[in-house]
Scaffold this active site. Structure first.
Site, PDB file in Angstrom:
ATOM      1  CG  HIS A 116      -1.803   1.171   1.315  1.00  0.00           C
ATOM      2  ND1 HIS A 116      -2.824   1.406   0.411  1.00  0.00           N
ATOM      3  CD2 HIS A 116      -1.816   2.224   2.162  1.00  0.00           C
ATOM      4  CE1 HIS A 116      -3.420   2.545   0.724  1.00  0.00           C
ATOM      5  NE2 HIS A 116      -2.827   3.059   1.779  1.00  0.00           N
ATOM      6  CG  ASP A 153      -5.431   3.262   4.313  1.00  0.00           C
ATOM      7  OD1 ASP A 153      -5.967   2.915   5.395  1.00  0.00           O
ATOM      8  OD2 ASP A 153      -4.484   4.053   4.261  1.00  0.00           O
ATOM      9  CG  ASP A 196       0.527   1.370   5.326  1.00  0.00           C
ATOM     10  OD1 ASP A 196      -0.400   0.744   4.769  1.00  0.00           O
ATOM     11  OD2 ASP A 196       0.327   2.263   6.171  1.00  0.00           O
TER      12      ASP A 196
END
Ligand code: ZN
Length: 1149
Positions: free
Chosen positions: A161, A275, A412
């Site tokens: 991400h 997200d 992430d």
């Protein structure tokens, strides 16, 4: 009948006469222009004068035609018969025969198919019970033989991400992490064909593409072709779904999809949004329209996730609330657990799942907070590890209807180092091999992409004969734990939320004018080429950069206001520069379009011919009007109307004289004008600057020229002022204006203003609105209040994401000294301004006949920089008996019913408002239309409140690591609309679908797309300008020209093609609140709403289309209608369904 027929006949005859005159003039003009090219002597001057005269006549006639056509249409409408010019299969309707227009809305009321999220909310106890290992869920059990017949098929999907800006800027993330991630991806996927990965953010991917050589690009294409690398969603960013407007949401999707098509030749099939802080069905609609079949969402209220898991409805067909067919359905997978990281994706127990994140092996930087570390998989432990993991897979599988399991593997900014690939894929491969060697376990696991998963899912569902349930509704307001509702970010950094919409409006206006200018140039030259002096490529690059800045800001840490301070500055600077650059394109396009003699066109970037009448000095500054120096020589003002409607607008400029005249440059007709004071201080009028407001009649998409001259003393109407301040009358300096009413005996009487449609009464003490009367109706209670929210006293406090108000709720705003109240009255507008310490609040009435006269304009200037942990709210308190229901919009695209629930904490009852909210009962509706996104709530019946700004000293523990204290002087703008309703009594129950009224749609359109004012230089050598009128009449008022977007040339990059994306949105509307006086536009008949054929040639006349082809919403070539369906010659027919956006690939001239 006769009475109506006569004006119709006269109008018709007049039209014919004018049209033939127009044709004749056009032909003459063409001939004479040819003559001009030959050397000419003294005849030249005379000829030019004649042309000038003809031009004036032509323009005046053109505008008359537009006006006449519009008024004819609405006069003709009450008969309800065919013959409307715009719509071939239906008829034009006016409010007089309103009910037929509401069939769509009626048809949708009380639909019972599928799951309705509002019902789920009614049902859930929101008790936050402890679920054990899966804290927010429940214990999951299985027997073990469930997979004997149908083995469990696990697809492990590696992902990383990458936020395009959050703790670091887009550029810094790219340099520090993202480019390494993509480089490693290339090497590691090529090494082993069993490895896979998905990638979402095209902003990063395209940047990396520019950095790599041709050989690597070929490798990327091979990986994509082989299905090892999948681009998911394909948007420029993973967009926020609460604050973003659907124009920007679609535009960032077009930008990403166009890039993918050009460089990789593929199209995204599955959406990936893990997200964004809550999810909107508008996004689902756009993805479906862009040709995607599936999508994944993640941040959904934990109680809703639990309920869906219990019902095995985590996978569903997301259907639009307004859609009576399954047309809009898209398969949606909701991730069941807390997060998208590895601990929360393999199964319900994070302590176990974390042991299967091999990036956290002992000795590395990352660890498991549950105290049990992962172990490398060895021959000794493989059985125990495999069974431990399989137990999690099996438990998770019990939450779904099929035996295919999606297990995301990532977090992430993952896979920054090549060794992470080795650790993850090496260890997982051993586990997969173990499963393969033990068929008695009935499990197959492998790496896969998102589309691998959905293909397997659909295969299994088809085999089982199982259909997924349909679901309607949205996933706001998100809570990830306890009473931590993410409603703070609906307002955080409101300054930039407003700047976003300024860029959006500038971009749309520029796109349209640029596309029209290019089309006109090709037509003018006749050989399809462009004019040499026009900097086409430079401008197209500016346009592309502007699209990408707006796109980048739609990121879920951009427009949300949830980035670190330096990142906010980076975004702000990009928005600001883009507005500046787009203005150059806009000015230049308008310049060319307006010139009577095109040979006079020149481009001088440092000294453009025309300039906008305001200046924005920095990314954190509000626009400031540039004062115009007036003289006896006329100054040319050029106004662009970016809407597809004829409108009466009040144009506001600042001049250096208290006396001025404004005339229509073509006809010489004087315009109604008003001179107002520019207040240097609340009680001190500037003696050098004055505000000139005049009423402009602007045909759709037109550029119109006005002349302003300094006039003789006392020629323009000046505003008159009264001042009020309880106890302490102010000393006012205003030498050019009449001031009266300082603290008179009748000072206790309410302040009142009125125009033809509305009367208002305000408190003499505060100037704030108290009562409103919609003429000729009764006086209604509508109070404006300002309030403060504080934050909780315990450990959890409000921050950039969370709204955690104190138990005491909102406290009425009070100030130690009474505010200064200034009332201004004039022929163009009248207003009441209240100057408080933290804000200046103005309520204004326009004295206009059109729709602008039927609403109240509200503007605020807020400054809370002196405050500590406080949020400022504007609340409307009315007598509308709406119970606990109200409506707020989703992305400006649709309205969503909201229910204020006492079982939820106060912060849970706040929702995003992108552009509108309303309350209604059986007899009336009160709508608040806004020009910026912010949080909205209706906490008690009759109330509607919006959060204006928030200043919070601390972090709220979602990773940002700071509070929001970079507040600025922030502007907000609204229109308040009160409408009568008829037949609204049934509105009490059910999850009814409601739409805005046509009047509300038009008001919102005007509010979001203000006329753009440009100023030509003051010297007398200004070349002759003529108005530009691309449309002969307004579009029907339910059809919105979303964009006219020039596409990039497929051969030559950074160059415009001849093709333009024509995006039309046919809006759904409500007729129960039809206005008393008819609107100045028609709308499409609803009798055949599902198959309405629209003749684009007549709709856009005299704009001409060479060819028209319907396409998908992101204009991908493979979405185009087949070549055989291309419409090369008129009639170019389009089908526009209500509520739907339609995209066409057109060549325009
Ligand atoms: Zn993110």
């Amino acid at each position: 009948m006769k009475r109506k027929l006569f004006p119709l006949l006269v109008g018709g005859v007049f039209c014919v006469v004018v049209m033939s005159l127009y044709r004749m003039l056009e032909m003459m003009q063409g001939a004479e222009l040819q003559h001009l090219e030959a050397p000419a002597g003294q005849d030249f001057y005379r000829l030019q004068q004649q042309i000038d005269k003809l031009e004036r006549l032509l323009s005046a006639n053109n505008r008359l035609v537009v006006t006449l056509r519009d008024s004819l249409l609405h006069r003709q409408a009450p008969q309800g018969g065919g013959g409307a010019v715009n719509v071939s299969a239906g008829s034009a309707h006016s409010p007089a025969d309103a009910p037929p227009g509401c069939r769509l809305a009626q048809g949708m009321k009380g639909r019972a198919d599928g799951v309705q999220l509002l019902d789920v909310y009614n049902l859930l106890p929101f008790d936050n019970a402890d679920g054990g290992a899966w804290k927010q869920g429940f214990e999951i059990s299985y027997r073990g033989n469930e997979w004997d017949e149908q083995p469990l098929e696990v697809l492990l999907v590696p992902h990383s991400h990458n936020d395009p800006g959050w703790l670091k800027t887009f550029e810094n993330y790219y340099q520090d992490q993202t480019r390494h991630i993509l480089n490693n991806m290339l090497i590691k996927l090529t090494e082993d064909s069993r490895r896979k990965m998905i990638w979402a953010e095209i902003s990063y991917f395209s940047k990396w593409w520019n950095d790599i050589d041709e050989q690597k690009r070929e490798m990327v294409k091979r990986l994509v072709g082989a299905g090892q690398l999948e681009l998911v969603t394909g948007g420029w960013v993973m967009a926020d779904e609460a604050n973003s407007h659907y124009f920007a949401l679609l535009d960032q999707l077009i930008e990403g999809h166009q890039w993918i098509q050009r460089h990789l030749g593929v199209r995204p099939r599955s959406g990936w949004a893990v997200d964004p802080f809550g999810h909107s069905p508008s996004m689902a609609y756009l993805l479906k329209g862009a040709g995607l079949s599936n999508m994944v969402i993640q941040r959904v209220h934990y109680a809703v996730k639990k309920h869906f898991a219990q019902q095995q409805t985590l996978e569903f067909l997301w259907r639009q609330s307004w859609d009576s067919s399954p047309r809009s359905d898209i398969t949606c997978h909701m991730m069941p657990f807390y997060s998208y990281d590895v601990p929360h994706t393999c199964g319900p127990n994070p302590a176990v799942c974390c042991q299967f994140d091999f990036h956290r092996l002992p000795g590395g930087r990352a660890m498991c907070p549950w105290k049990k570390s992962p172990q490398p998989i060895t021959e000794q432990n493989v059985q125990e590890r495999a069974l431990l993991l399989l137990d999690q897979y099996r438990q998770k599988s019990r939450l779904f209807r099929s035996h295919v399991l999606l297990v995301p593997l990532g977090d992430d900014f993952r896979f920054v180092e090549a060794s992470e690939w080795d650790a993850q894929s090496g260890n997982y491969q051993k586990l997969f091999d173990y499963f393969d060697q033990h068929p008695e376990l009935h499990v197959k696991a492998r790496f896969g992409t998102l589309s691998d998963y959905f293909e397997a899912l659909h295969r299994r569902l088809d085999a089982m004969g199982t259909a997924l349930p349909a679901l309607r509704g949205d996933f706001f307001t998100y809570a990830d734990r306890d009473d931590h509702y993410w409603s703070g970010y609906f307002t955080s950094r409101p300054f930039y939320k407003r700047l976003d919409r300024t860029l959006e409006a500038t971009l749309r206006a520029t796109e349209i004018l640029f596309s029209l200018a290019l089309a006109e140039m090709r037509r003018f030259r006749g050989d399809g080429l462009l004019v040499a002096d026009f900097p086409v490529r430079e401008h197209f690059r500016r346009l592309t950069a502007g699209r990408r800045s707006l796109a980048l800001f739609q990121h879920h840490d951009g427009i949300t206001g949830t980035s670190r301070d330096p990142v906010v500055v980076d975004y702000g600077t990009r928005l600001f520069h883009s507005i500046m650059n787009l203005r150059q394109v806009l000015q230049s396009s308008a310049h060319w379009l307006l010139l009577l003699d095109k040979s006079q066109y020149y481009h001088n970037q440092s000294k453009p011919f025309m300039q906008l009448d305001d200046v924005i000095s920095a990314h954190n500054a509000l626009p400031l009007k540039t004062p115009l120096a007036l003289s006896n020589e006329p100054r040319s003002l050029i106004i662009f109307n970016p809407t597809e409607q004829l409108r009466s607008s009040v144009i506001s400029v600042v001049v250096d004289s208290p006396d001025a005249d404004v005339v229509d440059a073509t006809t010489g007709q004087p315009m109604a004008a008003q001179i107002s004071a520019v207040w240097a201080e609340p009680t001190q009028a500037s003696t050098e600057q004055f505000q000139l407001d005049f009423v402009a009649e602007l045909p759709p998409l037109s550029l119109v020229v006005y002349h302003v001259t300094k006039a003789s003393f006392g020629s323009a109407h000046r505003a008159r002022y009264t001042f009020h301040r309880r106890g302490n009358p102010p000393a006012v300096q205003s030498e050019h204006f009449q001031v009266s009413g300082l603290e008179r005996p009748e000072a206790d009487a309410p302040l009142s203003l009125s125009n033809k449609h509305i009367s208002i009464w305000s408190s003499p003490e505060t100037g704030l609105l108290q009562k409103l009367r919609l003429l000729p109706g009764p006086v209604r209670e509508v109070q404006v209040q300002f309030l403060w929210y504080g934050t909780q006293r315990n450990q959890d406090k409000s921050g950039a994401y969370l709204f955690l108000p104190g138990e005491e709720g909102a406290q009425l705003y009070s100030s130690s000294e009474p505010p200064l109240v200034r009332v201004s009255r004039g022929p163009v507008f009248s207003d009441i301004t209240s100057c408080f310490r933290h804000f200046t609040h103005t309520v204004r009435l326009y004295h206009l006949d059109g729709h602008a006269g039927r609403s109240l304009e509200i503007s605020n200037m807020v400054d809370i920089r002196s405050e500590f942990n406080r949020e400022l709210v504007m609340r409307l308190v009315s007598d509308v008996a709406n119970g606990n229901r109200f409506y707020s919009d989703l992305n400006g695209f649709q309205m969503q019913q909201r229910r204020t629930l006492q079982k939820l904490p106060l912060q849970a009852n706040f929702y995003p408002m992108t552009s509108a909210a309303f309350l209604q009962d059986a007899t009336s509706r009160m709508s608040l239309l806004s020009a910026q996104s912010q949080a909205v709530a209706s906490l008690r019946p009759g109330e509607l409140e919006v959060v204006l700004d928030r200043r919070l000293q601390q972090d709220d523990n979602r990773g940002l690591g700071q509070g929001v204290t970079d507040n600025k002087l922030t502007a907000s703008l609204y229109h308040l609309l009160l409408e009568d309703r008829r037949g609204g009594a049934e509105e009490v129950g059910g999850a009814s679908v409601e739409h805005m009224s046509l009047l509300a749609h038009l008001t919102s359109l005007s509010l979001n797309h203000l006329p753009i004012t440009m100023v030509a230089p003051s010297d007398s050598q200004v070349p002759k300008l003529r108005p530009f009128l691309p449309l002969r009449s307004s579009l029907p008022c339910d059809v919105h020209l979303l964009n006219l977007r020039t596409l990039e040339d497929s051969q030559e990059s950074d160059s415009p093609s001849q093709e333009v994306a024509l995006l039309l949105h046919r809006k759904g509307f409500d007729c129960s609140s039809a206005p008393q006086a008819p609107l100045q536009c028609t709308w499409s008949a609803q009798e055949e709403y599902s198959s309405l054929q629209v003749d684009l040639d007549r709709l856009f006349s005299p704009l001409r289309f060479h060819s028209v082809r319907r396409s998908g919403l992101t204009l991908l070539r493979e979405d185009d209608q087949p070549e055989s369906a291309r419409q090369p010659a008129p009639p170019h027919v389009a089908r526009l369904r209500p509520m739907e956006i339609s995209a066409f690939r057109v060549e325009v001239a």
